[in-house]
Design an enzyme around this catalytic site. Structure first.
Site, PDB file in Angstrom:
ATOM      1  N   GLU A 156     -35.019  30.328 -33.833  1.00 10.25           N
ATOM      2  CA  GLU A 156     -35.501  31.264 -32.821  1.00 10.25           C
ATOM      3  C   GLU A 156     -35.100  32.672 -33.202  1.00 10.25           C
ATOM      4  O   GLU A 156     -33.956  32.921 -33.602  1.00 10.25           O
ATOM      5  CB  GLU A 156     -34.848  30.988 -31.457  1.00 10.25           C
ATOM      6  CG  GLU A 156     -35.283  29.746 -30.757  1.00 10.25           C
ATOM      7  CD  GLU A 156     -34.622  29.654 -29.374  1.00 10.25           C
ATOM      8  OE1 GLU A 156     -34.229  30.697 -28.804  1.00 10.25           O
ATOM      9  OE2 GLU A 156     -34.480  28.530 -28.884  1.00 10.25           O
TER      10      GLU A 156
ATOM     11  N   GLU B  36     -29.368  24.819 -27.808  1.00  2.67           N
ATOM     12  CA  GLU B  36     -28.247  25.765 -27.719  1.00  2.67           C
ATOM     13  C   GLU B  36     -27.088  25.202 -26.890  1.00  2.67           C
ATOM     14  O   GLU B  36     -26.714  25.756 -25.847  1.00  2.67           O
ATOM     15  CB  GLU B  36     -28.706  27.100 -27.145  1.00  2.67           C
ATOM     16  CG  GLU B  36     -29.671  27.825 -28.052  1.00  2.67           C
ATOM     17  CD  GLU B  36     -29.887  29.288 -27.679  1.00  2.67           C
ATOM     18  OE1 GLU B  36     -29.587  29.664 -26.529  1.00  2.67           O
ATOM     19  OE2 GLU B  36     -30.350  30.050 -28.531  1.00  2.67           O
TER      20      GLU B  36
HETATM   21  C1  GLA Z   1     -32.330  31.171 -26.353  1.00  2.00           C
HETATM   22  C2  GLA Z   1     -33.024  29.951 -25.812  1.00  2.00           C
HETATM   23  C3  GLA Z   1     -34.463  30.196 -25.511  1.00  2.00           C
HETATM   24  C4  GLA Z   1     -34.667  31.524 -24.838  1.00  2.00           C
HETATM   25  C5  GLA Z   1     -34.102  32.593 -25.723  1.00  2.00           C
HETATM   26  C6  GLA Z   1     -34.321  33.999 -25.187  1.00  2.00           C
HETATM   27  O1  GLA Z   1     -32.386  31.300 -27.696  1.00  2.00           O
HETATM   28  O2  GLA Z   1     -32.906  28.848 -26.667  1.00  2.00           O
HETATM   29  O3  GLA Z   1     -34.898  29.159 -24.659  1.00  2.00           O
HETATM   30  O4  GLA Z   1     -34.010  31.532 -23.620  1.00  2.00           O
HETATM   31  O5  GLA Z   1     -32.729  32.388 -25.829  1.00  2.00           O
HETATM   32  O6  GLA Z   1     -33.771  34.963 -26.018  1.00  2.00           O
END
Ligand code: GLA
Length: 703
Positions: free
Chosen positions: A306, A150
Site C-alpha cells: 500500500e 496491518e
Molecule cells: C492503511 C490501511 C488501509 C487504509 C490506509 C490509509 O494502510 O491498511 O486500509 O486505511 O491505511 O492510509
C-alpha cells in the site's frame, strides 16, 4: 509453493468493489487493464458482507468479483477479511472489545475492534478463513493470501482480563516458576514480589513507573499474541491451500510489533508506507523502511502493498504528492528490493472515513493528474521485467532491535530518547555516503558486512555482544554508539562500567552519563538545547572530523579507556578533555565507540572514515551538502537514480536509461526525476562536485 510473483512487477491496489454498485465493476476492470494493473487485493474489510450473521456466509458477490477479475486477466491477493469484525460480532461478544491501558473499553464503529487474545475472535476469524480457503483456494485468479490487515495498527496492546490471562500463560511458559520471574523482574524493588502467576497483571496505568521488565515483557507478549493470531489463520490456509503463498502487510518501521520475529512466517514480506509528501525528510525515512523490508526477507524481493497515489487523510493537513513524487517513491521501493507496487486503494471511496484519502482512480475520474501518473507508472513497470528477482546488495549493516526500542523509551531513564531518531540518523549518514544499508539483528550474520553500526543497543544480550565482537575480529569496522549494552535482556543494569562484554571489544568502560538538555526535554524544561564540542586528540593521525571539530548534542558520558586509542575528546563543558570517540584495533578489524551524538556533518565525517579504513568500494554518489537527497541504488545490473531534492542533478554515468531509452551520461534529473540505468562498473566520486556519479573511466569532457 507457487511463486508469489509474475514476470513483471505487480501493479495494483486494494480493490473494494463492495462499496460500489455492480455496474461500476465493469468500468473498474476496463480501467485496470488500461492502467496496466495486474494484481488487486480484495476483501480486506468485507467480513460483515461475507458473514452478515454469525455462521451464515454470502459468497455470491465475491464469486462474481473474482470471476470478473479472472476473465480480465487480473490476479488477486485475497484477504482473509478478519481485520474488522462486523457489528454482530462485537454485540454478541462484548468481552472481545479491546481495553486501553487506562481501562477504557473501545467501542465498535471503526475497525480493528478486537482483543488479540479473545478466544471468540480467534474462533470466528478461523471459521471465516476456513470458509474462504475452501471456496477460493483453487480459484485461478488467486495467487496470494493477504492475512488480516496491518496487525496492531490501531490496537497493538490490549489490557483486558483476557489479555491478562494470556500474559500470565506466556510468562509461565517463559519463566517456568514464579521465583525465576521475581528474579528477572527485580521485584524486590518497591515490594513487588509475586507469590504466584495469578497475581500478575498487564502493566496498566499505575501510580508511578510500572516495573520495567514487566512492561518490556508485555511488549514482547503483545507482539507474540498478534503473531499468534496471524499464525492461527496461516495454519488453516496451509492446511487447505498448501500451494498458495501467504503474506500480511507490515507498516514500515513500526514500533508495535517485533517484525524480526514475524518475518520468518511470511512467504513474501509486504509493506504499507505513507511518507508525508510535504516533509523533505520523508524519502529518507522511507528509504530506511524499504531497507528494513528487504532485510526482513533476508534479501528476498518484497511487495509495496500500500501507498497513496496522492494525499492521505490522516494528518492535520494532507498535502497531495506533487507531480512525479508518487513515481519517485515507487522507484525507491523498486530499487530497494520491491517486486510489486500497489496502492490503497484502486477507486477513491465515495463514503466512509477514508473518502478524502487519494486512490489510483480519483473522485474526479480519469481526466486527472493522478490518473495519468498511475497510467504512466503502470506502463513503465510493465517493461521492467529485468528487475524481477534481482538482489540489492548492501555494504553496511545497521543494527535494529525492538527490545532496545521498547526499553530505551521507557520512563525512569537518564534521558528521554527517540530510538527511531537515533537509528535513522545513522541510516541517513550511511546512505548519503553512498552505501546501501541492511538492517540487521545484532546476532545475525554481521561478519558479512565491511561496516557495522550499532546505534544505542540499550538492551544487549551476551550473544549479541559476542556477535558484534566477532564482526570486528573478522575484519569489519564496527561503530558502537552511546547507550549500548546498558542492560541485559531482563533490563538488569550491566555492572562494572556498562557495555558488558563489549568492554573488551571496545577497550573502554563507562563511569557516568551526562545527558545534555535539549531535543527531547519535557515541555517546561530548559528550552535551549545544550551542545558539546568534540575535537580530535592532539597527535592522533587522520582526524575524523571535518575542520577538526564537530558539534554534538543530547548526550555525553564519562568514558574510561583501557586499551583503545582516543580519536577525539570533548572540549569545554563538564567533560572537558574526556574521550568522545575511541578506536580499538580488534582482530582484523576495528571497534569504534562514540560517547555522544554528533550533528550530520560529524556523522558524515565518521562514516567517511569507516569507508576509508574498511576499504569499501563506494558505488554510489556522495551528495554535496545542500543538494538534497539524490538516491542511487544498485539492484542487480541496474542503477536506480532518484532525485528527491529540489535542484536538478546531472548524471555522469555512461549507460542507457531504461525508462526513457536515452543515454544517461549528461542526463538532467529534475526534482522527483528517476533514471533506471543499465550500466555496470560504476565508481563514484567521493569529493564534492557537480557530477553525482562517475563511470569507472571518466570521460575527459566531465573531468
Ligand atoms: C492503511 C490501511 C488501509 C487504509 C490506509 C490509509 O494502510 O491498511 O486500509 O486505511 O491505511 O492510509
Amino acid at each position: 509453493m507457487n511463486s508469489p510473483f509474475a514476470q513483471s512487477p505487480w501493479f495494483g491496489g486494494d480493490y473494494n468493489p463492495e462499496q460500489w454498485p455492480e455496474a461500476v465493476w465493469e468500468e473498474d476492470v476496463d480501467l485496470m487493464r488500461r492502467a496496466g494493473v495486474n494484481l488487486v487485493t480484495v476483501g480486506v474489510f468485507a467480513w460483515s458482507l461475507l458473514e452478515p450473521e454469525e455462521g451464515r456466509y454470502e459468497f455470491g458477490w465475491l464469486d462474481d468479483v473474482l470471476d470478473l477479475l479472472h476473465a480480465n486477466g487480473l490476479k488477486v491477493d485475497l484477504a482473509t477479511a478478519t481485520a474488522s469484525p462486523p457489528p454482530w460480532f462485537s454485540h454478541a461478544y462484548p468481552e472481545s472489545l479491546p481495553l486501553t491501558i487506562d481501562g477504557v473499553r473501545l467501542s465498535p464503529g471503526s475497525r480493528q475492534e478486537y482483543c488479540p487474545s479473545s478466544p471468540q475472535y480467534r474462533r470466528s476469524a478461523g471459521r471465516l478463513v476456513r470458509a474462504l480457503a475452501e471456496r477460493y483456494g483453487d480459484h485461478p485468479a488467486v495467487v496470494l493470501w493477504h492475512i488480516n490487515n496491518e496487525y496492531g495498527c490501531h490496537v497493538s496492546r490490549c489490557y483486558c482480563d483476557e489479555s491478562a490471562a494470556a500474559f500470565r500463560r506466556w510468562l509461565e511458559a517463559k519463566y517456568g516458576s514464579i521465583a525465576a520471574l521475581n528474579e528477572a523482574w527485580g521485584t524486590a524493588f518497591w515490594s513487588q514480589r509475586f507469590s504466584s502467576f495469578a497475581e500478575i497483571l498487564p502493566p496498566r496505568t499505575t501510580p508511578a513507573y510500572a516495573n520495567p521488565t514487566q512492561a518490556l515483557d508485555f511488549d514482547r507478549f503483545s507482539s507474540d499474541e498478534l503473531l499468534a493470531c496471524y499464525l492461527s489463520e496461516k495454519a488453516i490456509l496451509r492446511e487447505v491451500t498448501p500451494g498458495l503463498p501467504v503474506t500480511t502487510n507490515f507498516m514500515g518501521v513500526f514500533r508495535g510489533v517485533d517484525y524480526w520475529s514475524w518475518a520468518p512466517h511470511v512467504d513474501v514480506v509486504s509493506d504499507d508506507l505513507y511518507p508525508d509528501p510535504a516533509d523533505p525528510a520523508g524519502p529518507r525515512a522511507a528509504a530506511m523502511a524499504r531497507d528494513l523490508m528487504r532485510s526482513l526477507g533476508r534479501g528476498r524481493p518484497w511487495i509495496l502493498m500500500e501507498q497513496a497515489a496522492g494525499a492521505v487523510n490522516t494528518r492535520p493537513s494532507n498535502a497531495p504528492k506533487a507531480a512525479g513524487q508518487m513515481r519517485a517513491l515507487s522507484y525507491q521501493a523498486l530499487a530497494r528490493g520491491a517486486d510489486g507496487i500497489l496502492f490503497f486503494q484502486w477507486r477513491q471511496s465515495a463514503a466512509g472515513a477514508e473518502k478524502f484519502h487519494s486512490a489510483m482512480l480519483p473522485h474526479a475520474g480519469t481526466e486527472t493528474r493522478v490518473w495519468r501518473e498511475v497510467e504512466r507508472l503502470g506502463s513503465e513497470l510493465g517493461g521492467l521485467g529485468a528487475v524481477m528477482g534481482t538482489a540489492t546488495r548492501a555494504q553496511a549493516a545497521l543494527v535494529f532491535d525492538w527490545d532496545s526500542w521498547w526499553a530505551i523509551e521507557q520512563r525512569g531513564l537518564p534521558a528521554a530518547t527517540s530510538y527511531l531518531a537515533l537509528v535513522s540518523r545513522w541510516h541517513a549518514a550511511l546512505t548519503e555516503a553512498g552505501l546501501t544499508v541492511d538492517l540487521v539483528q545484532a546476532d545475525a550474520g554481521l561478519t558479512a558486512y565491511p561496516i557495522v553500526v550499532v546505534p544505542s543497543l540499550f538492551v544487549m544480550t551476551d550473544a549479541q555482544a559476542e556477535a558484534i565482537d566477532a564482526a570486528a575480529r573478522a575484519g569489519s569496522s564496527v561503530l558502537v554508539t552511546d547507550q549500548t549494552g546498558i542492560v541485559d535482556e531482563n533490563l538488569r543494569a550491566r555492572l562494572g562500567g556498562y557495555l558488558g562484554e563489549l568492554q573488551s571489544t571496545l577497550g573502554v568502560w563507562i563511569e557516568e552519563f551526562w545527558p545534555l538538555a535539549g531535543a527531547w526535554a519535557r515541555p517546561g524544561a530548559i528550552p535551549v538545547a545544550e551542545e558539546a564540542t568534540i575535537a580530535p586528540t592532539v597527535g592522533v593521525a587522520g582526524a575524523v572530523f571535518v575542520d577538526g571539530r564537530a558539534t554534538a548534542a543530547e548526550w555525553t558520558e564519562a568514558v574510561h579507556v583501557r586499551e583503545a586509542e582516543v580519536q577525539a575528546v570533548f572540549v569545554g563543558g563538564a567533560l572537558d578533555g574526556w574521550p568522545a570517540l575511541t578506536r580499538n584495533t580488534r582482530g582484523a578489524g576495528a571497534a569504534w565507540y562514540l560517547a555522544t551524538r554528533p550533528d550530520a556533518d560529524g556523522r558524515a565525517a565518521l562514516v567517511r572514515r569507516l569507508i576509508t579504513e574498511s576499504g569499501v568500494r563506494v558505488e554510489r554518489p556522495v551528495l554535496e551538502p545542500g543538494c538534497g537527497f539524490v538516491e542511487s541504488v544498485r539492484r542487480g545490473d541496474l542503477l536506480f537514480v532518484i532525485n528527491h531534492g529540489a535542484a536538478p542533478v546531472s548524471l555522469a554515468v555512461e549507460g542507457t536509461d531504461l525508462l526513457s531509452g536515452d543515454a544517461s551520461l549528461g542526463m538532467l534529473l529534475p526534482q522527483h526525476g528517476v533514471a533506471v540505468i543499465a550500466a555496470a562498473n560504476v565508481d563514484v566520486q567521493l569529493s564534492p562536485g557537480t557530477s553525482t556519479i562517475l563511470p569507472k573511466t571518466v570521460p575527459s569532457s566531465i573531468r
